[in-house]
Design a protein around this motif. Structure first.
Motif, short mmCIF file in Angstrom:
data_model
loop_
_atom_site.label_atom_id
_atom_site.label_comp_id
_atom_site.label_asym_id
_atom_site.label_seq_id
_atom_site.Cartn_x
_atom_site.Cartn_y
_atom_site.Cartn_z
N ASP A 169 -3.44 6.67 -12.50
CA ASP A 169 -4.45 7.02 -12.16
C ASP A 169 -5.12 6.26 -11.06
OD1 ASP A 169 -7.30 7.90 -12.04
OD2 ASP A 169 -7.62 6.82 -13.86
N ALA A 170 -5.22 6.70 -10.44
CA ALA A 170 -5.60 6.09 -8.62
C ALA A 170 -6.94 4.95 -8.67
CB ALA A 170 -6.33 7.07 -7.52
N GLN A 171 -7.62 5.17 -9.88
CA GLN A 171 -8.91 4.32 -10.25
C GLN A 171 -8.41 3.30 -10.78
OE1 GLN A 171 -11.77 4.97 -8.43
NE2 GLN A 171 -10.33 6.99 -7.94
N LYS A 172 -7.21 2.60 -11.37
CA LYS A 172 -6.59 2.33 -12.28
C LYS A 172 -5.37 1.53 -11.94
CE LYS A 172 -8.79 4.80 -15.95
NZ LYS A 172 -8.56 5.17 -17.84
N VAL A 173 -5.42 0.94 -10.77
CA VAL A 173 -4.02 -0.02 -9.78
C VAL A 173 -4.52 -1.15 -10.05
CG1 VAL A 173 -2.98 -0.31 -7.34
CG2 VAL A 173 -4.56 2.21 -8.02
N GLY A 174 -3.47 -1.58 -10.58
CA GLY A 174 -3.64 -3.23 -10.40
C GLY A 174 -2.24 -3.93 -10.00
N MET A 175 -2.19 -5.00 -9.41
CA MET A 175 -0.58 -5.91 -8.44
C MET A 175 0.01 -7.32 -9.92
SD MET A 175 -0.27 -5.29 -4.76
CE MET A 175 1.09 -5.61 -4.57
N SER A 180 1.29 -1.22 0.15
CA SER A 180 -0.29 -0.06 -0.08
C SER A 180 0.80 1.70 -0.11
CB SER A 180 -0.87 -0.19 1.35
OG SER A 180 -2.05 -0.91 0.97
N LYS A 181 1.60 1.33 0.61
CA LYS A 181 3.05 2.48 0.82
C LYS A 181 3.29 3.12 -0.51
CE LYS A 181 2.89 3.47 5.88
NZ LYS A 181 2.55 4.74 5.19
N ASP A 193 -6.45 -3.86 0.57
CA ASP A 193 -5.96 -2.24 -0.22
C ASP A 193 -7.12 -2.26 -1.31
OD1 ASP A 193 -5.64 0.13 -1.67
OD2 ASP A 193 -3.74 0.04 -0.85
N LYS A 194 -8.15 -1.41 -1.38
CA LYS A 194 -9.56 -1.11 -1.78
C LYS A 194 -9.17 -0.67 -2.91
CE LYS A 194 -13.06 -1.58 1.83
NZ LYS A 194 -14.54 -0.72 2.27
N ARG A 195 -7.90 -0.04 -3.34
CA ARG A 195 -7.65 0.43 -4.66
C ARG A 195 -7.31 -0.32 -5.88
NH1 ARG A 195 -3.31 4.35 -2.35
NH2 ARG A 195 -2.35 3.08 -0.92
N ILE A 196 -6.73 -1.96 -5.20
CA ILE A 196 -6.31 -3.17 -5.85
C ILE A 196 -7.87 -2.93 -7.24
CG2 ILE A 196 -5.75 -4.72 -6.57
CD1 ILE A 196 -3.51 -4.25 -3.63
N LYS A 197 -6.90 -3.18 -7.81
CA LYS A 197 -8.30 -3.55 -9.36
C LYS A 197 -8.53 -4.57 -9.74
CE LYS A 197 -10.98 -0.04 -8.32
NZ LYS A 197 -10.76 0.93 -7.24
N ALA A 198 -7.33 -4.91 -10.29
CA ALA A 198 -6.50 -6.48 -10.64
C ALA A 198 -5.25 -6.68 -10.25
CB ALA A 198 -6.59 -6.20 -12.29
N ASN A 252 -13.47 -10.72 -1.73
CA ASN A 252 -14.61 -10.81 -2.53
C ASN A 252 -15.49 -9.47 -2.37
OD1 ASN A 252 -14.38 -13.45 -3.92
ND2 ASN A 252 -15.28 -14.30 -1.85
N ALA A 253 -14.97 -9.36 -1.44
CA ALA A 253 -15.83 -8.11 -1.19
C ALA A 253 -15.42 -6.42 -1.26
CB ALA A 253 -15.67 -7.42 0.80
N ASN A 254 -13.50 -6.64 -2.07
CA ASN A 254 -13.25 -5.47 -2.37
C ASN A 254 -13.51 -5.80 -3.85
OD1 ASN A 254 -12.39 -4.54 -0.07
ND2 ASN A 254 -10.07 -5.12 -0.11
N GLY A 255 -13.67 -6.95 -4.51
CA GLY A 255 -14.29 -7.05 -6.23
C GLY A 255 -12.69 -7.13 -6.65
N ALA A 256 -12.20 -7.12 -6.58
CA ALA A 256 -10.77 -6.97 -7.53
C ALA A 256 -10.66 -8.21 -8.66
CB ALA A 256 -9.26 -7.38 -6.91
N ALA A 257 -10.77 -7.95 -10.05
CA ALA A 257 -10.57 -9.30 -10.87
C ALA A 257 -8.71 -9.56 -10.76
CB ALA A 257 -10.44 -8.24 -12.50
N ILE A 258 -9.67 -10.84 -10.64
CA ILE A 258 -7.94 -11.91 -10.11
C ILE A 258 -7.78 -13.01 -11.03
CG2 ILE A 258 -6.98 -13.91 -8.92
CD1 ILE A 258 -8.01 -11.03 -7.04
#
Length: 523
Positions: free
Chosen positions: A139-145, A126-127, A162-167, A244-250
């Motif tokens: 873009d803070a709305q488009k974060v992947g790891m 997260s840091k 970290d809810k910012r992670i989308k994929a 699952n609650a955060n909803g990232a595409a895995i």
């Protein structure tokens, strides 16, 4: 009983050395290529508690003065330097991503100690995202790891916190750390020795980690609850509800022969994911399916990783969301097979009866075993040469053997074979290892799958039931061949718990017959 800690290190030292040499090569070869490319910066990032993490940042060409690029964060693999992903990072940057790769704490030049994906590692991720959003045009709305191995596990854990992670693309990672290196209550000796040795050579293991390895190798049963609790805290499976609650595409990818993180533990995790998801299995051992991509060579795993991010971070309609989400590559044919879900992989099951009563003596390796970490599965991946044994010549004093009839047509084994049997032991503890072989006309058996099983606290002379899942696989048994189930008590891959003079008897009571259930693809 078992193997001493020192001997385990001796067993694995060659593999450790080879891995580190390969890892350094993997890191440095792309670095030479990428360091001359505009947009690459080497930076220090303050991680959790101010610990300095060595990182590199690659931004798209011409990004100066503009914002809104999707961000991909890549934590390094266990024991590899921060330049590990530079070639793939450059490719992603050329496609319009800001990419930050960092050396996880405790390894190489990063500060801190090795925490094995503990809370500080999750906080570090997260840091790094914080830093990237403040210091790059991301873009803070488009974060992947994404990451391989250690980086894969950290990426999944970060997605839970970290809810910012989308994929996420988790390549050769783990969902359940205990089910990976301690499946069937059996220590995966070579795998753990490799991790221990590599960590000691390239990093600074924490006092807690040193104690964990000491307890692990010493087979200290009083420490088992602590070991399990330590592993569960570091397992994405534990946080499945949060993921699952955060909803990232895995996206999950693994090798059939992964001797560090066997394929089964990804399956349960995948099935419980409720968001967008994809599961890929290919021949090979730990990280060997994706390793060529680090050199910039064509690589299916990294290609799919790019497509995954293109769709879920950039919104490209590239069709990956409409493909069958479970993609398997057979060890025998090399072709891809798509399935709507895991349960569709094995359309039918065929049982092989394990009739009669058979007694074996413990503490001697019969010659049936799972091979050598990395080497065996790489041979299978490249040359389709899995570990082999002559089934007729296996000494029945130390190995129990059952065979199916000859199959008139090819049998496409897909999924997880399951052993059910009744065991009577002469001692209260013991270890057995089950192997499933494809046996040709001359009796030569090629290993299809295996798994260990250890018991403690049983009453000598009193029968008890054993249910054991073998490691999942995709393997075609040719027409005219048989399947054989072999059970013995010693395998170099695992620590065994057989007291001196122990014997195991396998029986098949009328009211509870013994069998191995083989999963088969629909013909």
């Amino acid at each position: 009983m078992g193997h001493p800690h020192k001997a385990l290190h001796t067993t694995a030292v060659g593999v450790v050395s080879a891995t580190l040499i390969a890892g350094t090569t993997l890191g440095l070869a792309p670095a030479a290529q990428a360091s001359t490319t505009a947009g690459v910066r080497f930076v220090d990032i303050a991680g959790d508690g101010g610990t300095i993490l060595k990182a590199n940042v690659i931004t798209p060409a011409g990004a100066a003065g503009t914002r809104g690029f999707p961000l991909i964060v890549l934590p390094t693999s266990w024991g590899l330097p921060q330049v590990e992903y530079l070639t793939q990072a450059q490719k992603l940057a050329n496609s319009g991503y800001v990419v930050v790769s960092y050396n996880v704490r405790g390894f190489w030049q990063s500060g801190g100690e090795i925490e094995v994906a503990g809370p500080p590692d999750v906080a570090d991720a997260s840091k790094v995202i914080d830093w990237a959003l403040a210091n790059t045009p991301a873009d803070a709305q488009k974060v992947g790891m994404a990451g391989m191995s250690y980086g894969a596990g950290i990426s999944l854990l970060a997605a839970a916190h970290d809810k910012r992670i989308k994929a996420v693309a988790a390549l050769s990672g783990w969902a359940d750390l205990i089910d990976s290196i301690y499946s069937g209550r059996t220590q995966h000796a070579q795998a753990a020795a490799l991790l221990d040795g590599a960590g000691t050579l390239t990093g600074r293991p924490s006092a807690e980690l040193q104690q964990v390895f000491k307890d692990f190798f010493s087979s200290n049963l009083s420490k088992e609850p602590d070991l399990i609790a330590w592993g569960k805290k570091r397992s994405p499976q534990t946080y499945i509800d949060q993921i699952n609650a955060n909803g990232a595409a895995i996206m999950l990818a693994n090798g059939w022969g992964d001797t560090i993180f066997p394929p089964n533990q990804y399956v349960k995790f995948y099935e419980e994911l409720t968001g967008p998801k994809r599961l890929e299995y290919r021949p090979g051992d730990h990280a060997t399916a994706e390793v060529t991509g680090l050199f910039g060579l064509p690589n299916d795993v990294w290609t799919d990783t790019g497509r995954w991010f293109d769709h879920y971070l950039r919104g490209e309609d590239n069709g990956i969301d409409r493909e069958q989400p479970v993609q398997l590559k057979s060890r025998s044919t090399g072709g891809y097979e798509g399935y709507p879900d895991w349960k569709s992989v094995a359309a039918t099951r065929k049982k092989i009866a394990l009739a009669g009563s058979t007694t074996i003596r413990a503490n001697v390796d019969s010659g049936a075993n799972g091979g050598v970490i990395f080497l065996s599965s790489i041979l299978d991946q490249i040359a389709r040469l899995p570990p082999m044994a002559s089934i007729p010549l296996l000494p029945r004093r130390w190995a129990a053997v059952w065979q199916s009839e000859k199959y008139a047509s090819a049998q496409q084994v897909r999924g997880t074979a399951k052993l059910h049997t009744t065991v009577t032991a002469t001692k209260e503890s013991g270890t057995l290892v089950a192997y499933l072989y494809d046996v040709g006309p001359l009796g030569l058996g090629k290993l299809v799958s295996n798994a260990p099983y250890t018991f403690h606290g049983q009453t000598p002379g009193k029968p008890f039931g054993v249910d054991l899942e073998l490691f999942s696989t995709a393997y075609d048994v040719p027409a005219g061949h048989r399947l054989a189930l072999v059970v013995d008590t010693v395998d170099p891959l695992y620590i065994e718990h057989n007291p001196s003079g122990a014997q195991l008897t396998f029986s098949s009571p009328e009211h509870d017959p013994s069998y191995v259930s083989v999963p088969l693809r629909k013909q």
